[in-house]
Design an enzyme around this catalytic site. Structure first.
Site, PDB file in Angstrom:
ATOM      1  N   ASP A 148       0.848  -1.195   0.000  1.00 42.87           N
ATOM      2  CA  ASP A 148       0.000   0.000   0.000  1.00 42.87           C
ATOM      3  C   ASP A 148       0.886   1.247   0.000  1.00 42.87           C
ATOM      4  OD1 ASP A 148      -1.946   1.925   0.310  1.00 42.87           O
ATOM      5  OD2 ASP A 148      -3.042   0.825   1.836  1.00 42.87           O
ATOM      6  N   ASP A 149       0.923   1.959  -1.123  1.00 39.58           N
ATOM      7  CA  ASP A 149       1.698   3.199  -1.274  1.00 39.58           C
ATOM      8  C   ASP A 149       3.201   2.977  -1.425  1.00 39.58           C
ATOM      9  OD1 ASP A 149      -0.732   4.433  -0.976  1.00 39.58           O
ATOM     10  OD2 ASP A 149      -0.226   5.546   0.836  1.00 39.58           O
ATOM     11  N   CYS A 188      -5.868   3.867  -3.811  1.00 40.55           N
ATOM     12  CA  CYS A 188      -5.974   2.434  -3.546  1.00 40.55           C
ATOM     13  C   CYS A 188      -7.268   1.749  -3.936  1.00 40.55           C
ATOM     14  CB  CYS A 188      -5.635   2.143  -2.088  1.00 40.55           C
ATOM     15  SG  CYS A 188      -6.443   3.181  -0.892  1.00 40.55           S
ATOM     16  N   HIS A 256     -10.629  -2.853   1.288  1.00 34.04           N
ATOM     17  CA  HIS A 256     -10.921  -1.506   0.784  1.00 34.04           C
ATOM     18  C   HIS A 256     -11.806  -1.486  -0.465  1.00 34.04           C
ATOM     19  CE1 HIS A 256      -9.197   2.805   1.261  1.00 34.04           C
ATOM     20  NE2 HIS A 256     -10.520   2.757   1.248  1.00 34.04           N
ATOM     21  N   ASP A 387      -0.178  -0.749  -4.839  1.00 32.82           N
ATOM     22  CA  ASP A 387      -1.474  -0.258  -5.313  1.00 32.82           C
ATOM     23  C   ASP A 387      -1.400   1.098  -5.987  1.00 32.82           C
ATOM     24  OD1 ASP A 387      -0.995   1.230  -3.013  1.00 32.82           O
ATOM     25  OD2 ASP A 387      -3.055   1.101  -2.278  1.00 32.82           O
ATOM     26  N   ASN A 388      -0.348   1.855  -5.738  1.00 31.99           N
ATOM     27  CA  ASN A 388      -0.159   3.139  -6.417  1.00 31.99           C
ATOM     28  C   ASN A 388       1.245   3.639  -6.108  1.00 31.99           C
ATOM     29  OD1 ASN A 388      -2.463   3.935  -3.991  1.00 31.99           O
ATOM     30  ND2 ASN A 388      -0.417   4.784  -3.799  1.00 31.99           N
TER      31      ASN A 388
END
Length: 567
Positions: A148-149, A188, A256, A387-388
């Site tokens: 995540d990130d 996300c 999410h 995710d990004n």
């Protein structure tokens, strides 16, 4: 020119006002929410003075050096009704106020009228899943490790000189490292929808920023705007297809994609689930097992989250049976706020952020070790990605932009594919790919046909990563994190953007005055020879026309058939 002139006049007026010698006073107080508790983050604004502040966590605020006079004080908080209070400021005195904010009746009315999009193809989904053939003997296992990130430059194998990630680097050495791999969104929720459906998130009503816990102000805002807050049920997810083929499916970590019954991991094909429904900066952050709360939010220790997920993943692998398996390990970190395992905190040369990433690296090592101990390493496809793009404490390497932006740094992420039985070892490939390719790639290796009643935007990457063939994509599209609209497109070399924000002419920057926040003209950049810094439209007019036409065609297609149905 007229805007610039007005801006100069405003600035001059402000300068004259500040130059006067006036004995000032102070306005202070507290802001309370609808429940009577202190409300942090509320904007407190003194009308006609260009003076404002934000309430602290305990609800307190202070506006100092206010000239004597009659004013209107306004207090605003997202999702609540604005409160206005006339105040009289007396020379040399402090005015103390207590202001309560109530629910916003207009929002409540609009939200009550909201109707979520109805599933349109549940029957076709059921028919497809019922027809999925049982996986053949020896079908490969699949593990997707989803951070995540995590930024493009956060791994040592992608050039980071401060953060040490030997375990993830080892996975790359046993497989293929992609240098032009993308998330399907710069935030996300849409990216997760893209990965699990194989489709651009806009097709699943999931492209407008991120989902929030039901009952929260932002969830209310989404309904006001007409945005769904959970994944629509007629989307076909990768775990549903693999479960129909006889795979054992498990998810660990951050979901999410909605927190209502009918929209949870167990409702979309995961046989087992252990993790959280949202990002670690949202409340309440319960840890669930299946659909039941196992660890209440007030007992969750985020320094132990990575270790908890890792142990669950190891247990999942140790409990393997004769069925092939799909494990989706979606880590909470390195999303903010950052928490490192206390046993390893302070070791990374990159500070706390480095500690967090190195915790994740150790997790990957433990998962891979458990895989090998079960004798499953050679016939397991392991995919490691994010995710990004990186947030502000992460690294995007040599790229422009960060999380939330459709510049490369917001969407280009690490992409590692390891499958010792089929993929070359230690290869680095430059062809463009995206996380929407994971679904068709996994279906390809499992010899399962994808659905035919809907557009699958992803492509099977197996020929590219196993035989070093060219990217299966002619173009990749970039959708805004905020309004969900198409914002850019790229081909094998060039990228065309519809707009870029231009702050140079914003006279009163950073004040949020729309009149002083224009946007620059569309822009063509060469991704092989720059950092999206120079507009090359004049140098490559035909390429500009071609990519502009590609965006227009995609927009027209989405307008005519937003869900991408095929009859």
């Amino acid at each position: 020119m007229q805007i610039r002139l007005w801006g100069l006049l405003i600035m001059c007026a402000c300068l004259v006002f500040r130059s006067e010698t006036i004995s000032a006073a102070e306005i202070s107080g507290e802001i309370l929410g609808p429940n009577g508790e202190p409300l942090g983050g509320a904007r407190v604004y003194l009308q006609d003075t260009l003076r404002g502040t934000v309430s602290d966590r305990d609800g307190s605020f202070v506006l100092a050096d206010i000239p004597p006079g009659e004013y209107l004080l306004q207090v605003m908080q997202f999702g609540l009704a604005t409160a206005s209070r006339p105040v009289t400021v007396t020379e040399g005195k402090r005015q103390s106020l207590s202001i309560s904010l109530g629910p916003n009746p207009h929002w409540l009315k609009a939200a009550a009228a909201y109707v979520p999009p109805a599933p349109e193809r549940l029957a076709q989904k059921r028919d497809y899943l019922a027809a999925v053939p049982t996986a053949a003997d020896g079908a490969p296992n699949v593990i997707v490790i989803f951070f995540d990130d995590l930024g493009y430059g956060d791994l040592s194998s992608y050039g980071n000189a401060l953060i040490e990630t030997p375990e993830i680097d080892r996975v790359a050495k046993t497989g293929v490292k992609l240098t032009e791999f993308y998330s399907s969104s710069p935030v996300c929720t849409p990216s997760r929808a893209g990965l699990l459906t194989g489709r651009y998130p806009v097709r699943a009503h999931a492209a407008n920023h991120v989902f929030f816990p039901e009952g929260s102000p932002v969830a209310l805002f989404r309904k006001v705007q007409g945005y769904p807050n959970a994944l629509v049920q007629d989307e076909i997810l990768l775990p549903e297809i693999l479960a129909a083929a006889g795979y054992r499916t498990g998810m660990i970590g951050k979901w999410h994609l909605g927190d209502r019954d009918g929209h949870l991991p167990n409702d979309f094909g995961f046989e087992s689930f252990y993790g959280v429904h949202f990002s670690n900066d949202m409340a309440p952050l319960h840890i669930y097992r299946q659909k039941q709360i196992e660890v209440p939010a007030d007992q969750v220790d985020q320094t132990k989250l990575t270790a908890l997920y890792t142990q669950e993943a190891v247990t999942f692998l140790e409990q393997t049976d004769r069925r092939p398996f799909f494990l989706y390990l979606a880590h909470t970190f390195p999303h903010v706020p950052h928490y490192a395992d206390a046993a390893f905190e302070g070791r990374s040369a990159a500070g706390l952020y480095g500690d967090v990433v190195e915790d994740l690296d150790r997790s990957v090592g433990m998962v891979m070790q458990a895989l090998e101990q079960q004798g499953l390493g050679d016939n397991t496809l392991v995919i490691v990605t994010s995710d990004n793009g990186g947030d502000y404490l992460g690294s995007v390497g040599p790229l422009r932009g960060r999380k939330g932006e459709t510049f490369e740094g917001g969407m280009r992420v690490p992409g590692i594919f390891s499958w010792p039985e089929r993929l070359p070892k230690g290869a680095t490939l430059d062809g463009m790919a995206m996380n929407i390719d994971i679904l068709p790639t996994v279906l390809g290796v499992a010899e399962i046909d994808p659905p035919t009643d809907r557009a699958i935007d992803g492509r099977n990457l197996l020929p590219m990563i196993s035989e070093r063939k060219a990217s299966p994509h002619e173009h990749l599209f970039y959708f805004s994190a905020w309004h969900g609209r198409l914002e850019a497109v790229r081909d094998s070399r060039f990228k065309y953007r519809l707009r870029t924000q231009k702050q140079a002419s914003q006279i009163l920057y950073p004040l949020p005055l729309s009149a002083f926040t224009p946007f620059a003209n569309p822009m063509l950049t060469d991704l092989q020879r720059g950092r999206e810094a120079h507009d090359l439209q004049g140098r490559y007019p035909k390429k500009t026309r071609d990519l502009k036409a590609t965006i227009e065609a995609m927009n027209e297609s989405l307008t005519e058939n937003p869900r991408g149905w095929i009859d």
